[in-house]
Design a protein around this motif. Structure first.
Motif, PDB file in Angstrom:
ATOM      1  N   UNK A  94       0.850  -1.188   0.000  1.00  0.00           N
ATOM      2  CA  UNK A  94       0.000   0.000   0.000  1.00  0.00           C
ATOM      3  C   UNK A  94       0.887   1.241   0.000  1.00  0.00           C
ATOM      4  N   UNK A  95       0.533   2.182  -0.861  1.00  0.00           N
ATOM      5  CA  UNK A  95       1.256   3.453  -0.929  1.00  0.00           C
ATOM      6  C   UNK A  95       0.801   4.324   0.238  1.00  0.00           C
ATOM      7  N   UNK A  96       1.231   3.931   1.425  1.00  0.00           N
ATOM      8  CA  UNK A  96       0.765   4.609   2.635  1.00  0.00           C
ATOM      9  C   UNK A  96       1.747   4.318   3.753  1.00  0.00           C
ATOM     10  N   UNK A  97       2.566   5.293   4.108  1.00  0.00           N
ATOM     11  CA  UNK A  97       3.501   5.142   5.211  1.00  0.00           C
ATOM     12  C   UNK A  97       3.350   6.290   6.181  1.00  0.00           C
ATOM     13  N   UNK A  98       4.343   6.495   7.009  1.00  0.00           N
ATOM     14  CA  UNK A  98       4.237   7.534   8.044  1.00  0.00           C
ATOM     15  C   UNK A  98       4.191   8.942   7.462  1.00  0.00           C
ATOM     16  N   UNK A  99       4.605   9.105   6.171  1.00  0.00           N
ATOM     17  CA  UNK A  99       4.536  10.447   5.575  1.00  0.00           C
ATOM     18  C   UNK A  99       3.089  10.908   5.398  1.00  0.00           C
ATOM     19  N   UNK A 100       2.140   9.964   5.424  1.00  0.00           N
ATOM     20  CA  UNK A 100       0.727  10.319   5.254  1.00  0.00           C
ATOM     21  C   UNK A 100       0.032  10.555   6.591  1.00  0.00           C
ATOM     22  N   UNK A 101       0.772  10.484   7.676  1.00  0.00           N
ATOM     23  CA  UNK A 101       0.179  10.714   8.992  1.00  0.00           C
ATOM     24  C   UNK A 101       0.054  12.207   9.271  1.00  0.00           C
ATOM     25  N   UNK A 102      -1.145  12.636   9.529  1.00  0.00           N
ATOM     26  CA  UNK A 102      -1.380  13.991  10.027  1.00  0.00           C
ATOM     27  C   UNK A 102      -1.259  13.956  11.556  1.00  0.00           C
ATOM     28  N   UNK A 103      -1.233  15.101  12.214  1.00  0.00           N
ATOM     29  CA  UNK A 103      -1.107  15.070  13.685  1.00  0.00           C
ATOM     30  C   UNK A 103      -2.135  14.193  14.379  1.00  0.00           C
ATOM     31  N   UNK A 104      -3.347  14.126  13.855  1.00  0.00           N
ATOM     32  CA  UNK A 104      -4.369  13.300  14.513  1.00  0.00           C
ATOM     33  C   UNK A 104      -4.145  11.812  14.287  1.00  0.00           C
ATOM     34  N   UNK A 105      -3.314  11.457  13.305  1.00  0.00           N
ATOM     35  CA  UNK A 105      -3.030  10.049  13.009  1.00  0.00           C
ATOM     36  C   UNK A 105      -1.603   9.658  13.374  1.00  0.00           C
ATOM     37  N   UNK A 106      -0.898  10.491  14.116  1.00  0.00           N
ATOM     38  CA  UNK A 106       0.511  10.229  14.393  1.00  0.00           C
ATOM     39  C   UNK A 106       0.702   8.863  15.074  1.00  0.00           C
ATOM     40  N   UNK A 107       1.575   8.056  14.478  1.00  0.00           N
ATOM     41  CA  UNK A 107       1.860   6.720  15.007  1.00  0.00           C
ATOM     42  C   UNK A 107       0.958   5.631  14.465  1.00  0.00           C
ATOM     43  N   UNK A 108       0.033   5.971  13.557  1.00  0.00           N
ATOM     44  CA  UNK A 108      -0.938   4.981  13.070  1.00  0.00           C
ATOM     45  C   UNK A 108      -0.263   3.841  12.310  1.00  0.00           C
ATOM     46  N   UNK A 109       0.726   4.149  11.465  1.00  0.00           N
ATOM     47  CA  UNK A 109       1.361   3.082  10.677  1.00  0.00           C
ATOM     48  C   UNK A 109       2.158   2.139  11.570  1.00  0.00           C
ATOM     49  N   UNK A 110       2.764   2.676  12.604  1.00  0.00           N
ATOM     50  CA  UNK A 110       3.486   1.821  13.553  1.00  0.00           C
ATOM     51  C   UNK A 110       2.524   0.827  14.209  1.00  0.00           C
TER      52      UNK A 110
END
Length: 497
Positions: A94-110
């Motif tokens: 999926x083309x989705x890593x930590x660079x797509x995290x906004x402040x409300x999603x911080x840490x979501x990929x981890x």
């Protein structure tokens, strides 16, 4: 050819064994006479053995299997290649890593990485584990700054089951609150242990310090963000980012038509949402220090390099990393392992107070980092930084000879080709290249670029790299680490000298 020889050897061995068993109770001299002295008992090697069916010899050249790619109407891509291996590896990228995290999603990929292959809307975690065990399969998940990856590996006979389990795990996660809370506790432990890995800690630090924007987002969830991570947050993040045009299912060892029959009904209803532009990042450089005391000083000097969209220069950065090499002062792989690289010859073999010195790269789609990590005794911190700067200067000034470059090029090609022998890495390579380029580029193209590199390419590239702003990070006993401005100005002298 080799199979024919092997079969004939086995047949002769059986004949000899029968002769030896027949003379078991005879004297040793009789055995020697009956088994070895009478050559007439053995048929000529030119005469085919009766009753033995020989398979045709292997072809001198086997045509490499071509990658097949299909794009579904919703934009989802399916790519696969066959292999003679009895097992298969299938990955969903999926083309989705930590660079797509906004402040409300911080840490979501981890957290998503840790929540992979947990309970889904259709399976409990227990049932999922038992199904994977029944296949004899193994699963893994990885989160990077630009992409997420989920893989499953098992025998080819289980391809339909593998695909169904993989897609169910990625598309329909339940995010049960007790499972989320359990993984959050494990994340806290993992984050706390990061300080015990100074090189990993500094690699994170050079990204957060060297970049402004998306690439400064941490790969590990910040402790301050953990309390805000819930199943609802993960569900919202997945629904926004796990869309058809941003996903690739890649397989190694699977027939493409068979794969299509299984995958298409399961993924054709994914939403076709326009792929968003990659969040912007800007390289700025900077200085990071964390004083923890201790008996060692760890530091890293890093510079910006082009990303994979500038393929030739990204490959030069890869070869430069291999040329610089390095490692620990003790070679765990045995005497001589890696000891012909530049940093081993010029640093580790000459300065006993340098415990570790190694080059690294971190290359993304549009940018990347090249740097050198070093660990020294605290009183050698300033000379150690000057030493590393001087070795970068030596490469920029063309002091590397053809022998070093040839070794680095051969090591680069060897590493790539040996990695691609793994079906799991091959599937990952297919998926990540399609996400980056929209296609998988032939390996011969990569090898050709490596072969064509010259000493001038390395010299010019290194000179251009050190002209960029410096990113410096230090950890441990940092009181003797020189100021950022002094190190940066020294590197400007390197640039002008």
């Amino acid at each position: 050819m080799y199979r024919t020889v092997a079969l004939r050897a086995k047949a002769l061995k059986g004949l000899l064994n029968r002769n030896l068993r027949a003379s078991r109770y005879v004297s040793s001299s009789a055995v020697a006479t009956s088994s070895w002295g009478s050559s007439s008992l053995l048929p000529s090697m030119a005469i085919p053995l009766t009753g033995v069916s020989l398979p045709p010899p292997l072809a001198d050249h086997v045509q490499p299997n071509k990658l097949k790619t299909t794009t579904l109407p919703n934009g989802f891509k399916i790519a696969s290649e066959m292999s003679p291996n009895p097992a298969a590896s299938i990955g969903l990228y999926v083309d989705c890593g930590s660079i797509y995290e906004t402040p409300s999603f911080r840490g979501a990929t981890h957290l998503l990485e840790r929540m992979a292959f947990k309970s889904t809307l259709n399976r409990t975690h227990f049932r999922l584990v038992r199904e994977i065990e029944a296949m004899g399969g193994s699963t893994s998940a990885s989160a990077s700054r630009e992409q997420m990856g989920y893989t499953i590996d098992a025998l080819k006979t289980y391809v339909p089951e593998m695909v169904e389990v993989l897609i169910d795990s990625v598309r329909n996660p339940a995010f049960l609150h007790w499972e989320v809370n359990e993984e959050l506790q494990k994340m806290k432990v993992e984050i706390g242990e990061l300080a015990n890995n100074p090189m990993g800690f500094l690699l994170e630090a050079v990204h957060s310090t060297g970049y402004s924007g998306a690439l400064a987002n941490p790969l590990y969830a910040p402790e301050s963000a953990i309390s805000g991570l819930t199943g609802d947050v993960l569900e919202e993040f997945v629904s926004e980012n796990y869309t058809a045009p941003r996903m690739v299912l890649a397989a190694s060892g699977v027939d493409h038509e068979e794969l299509l029959k299984v995958v298409e009904p399961l993924l054709s209803d994914l939403p076709n949402v326009t792929r968003p532009a990659e969040p912007k990042s800007q390289y700025v450089g900077g200085d990071f220090r964390r004083h923890t005391g201790g008996e060692a000083t760890h530091f890293a000097l890093a510079f910006e390099v082009p990303g994979w969209n500038n393929e030739k220069e990204a490959i030069i950065a890869t070869v430069l990393q291999m040329l610089m090499g390095g490692g620990g002062s003790f070679s765990a792989g045995g005497p001589g392992k890696g000891m012909h690289s530049w940093l081993y010859l010029q640093v580790l073999n000459k300065y006993e107070r340098v415990q570790s010195c190694t080059a690294f790269t971190s290359i993304f789609n549009n940018t990347g980092l090249f740097g050198i990590y070093c660990c020294t005794s605290p009183d050698f911190a300033a000379p150690g930084i000057e030493l590393v700067a001087n070795e970068i200067k030596a490469v920029a000034q063309g002091k590397v000879d053809q022998k070093h470059l040839d070794r680095a090029k051969a090591a680069t090609k060897s590493a790539i080709l040996m990695n691609l022998e793994s079906r799991m890495i091959a599937a990952e390579d297919i998926g990540r290249q399609i996400l980056t380029y929209g296609e998988r580029k032939p390996i011969d193209q990569f090898l050709k670029v490596v072969d064509q590199l010259t000493l001038k390419d390395i010299t010019d590239f290194t000179s251009k790299v050190i002209a960029k702003p410096l990113t410096m990070a230090s950890f441990g006993e940092v009181l003797n680490v020189p100021s950022y401005d002094s190190v940066s100005s020294e590197l400007k002298k390197i640039e002008l000298s």
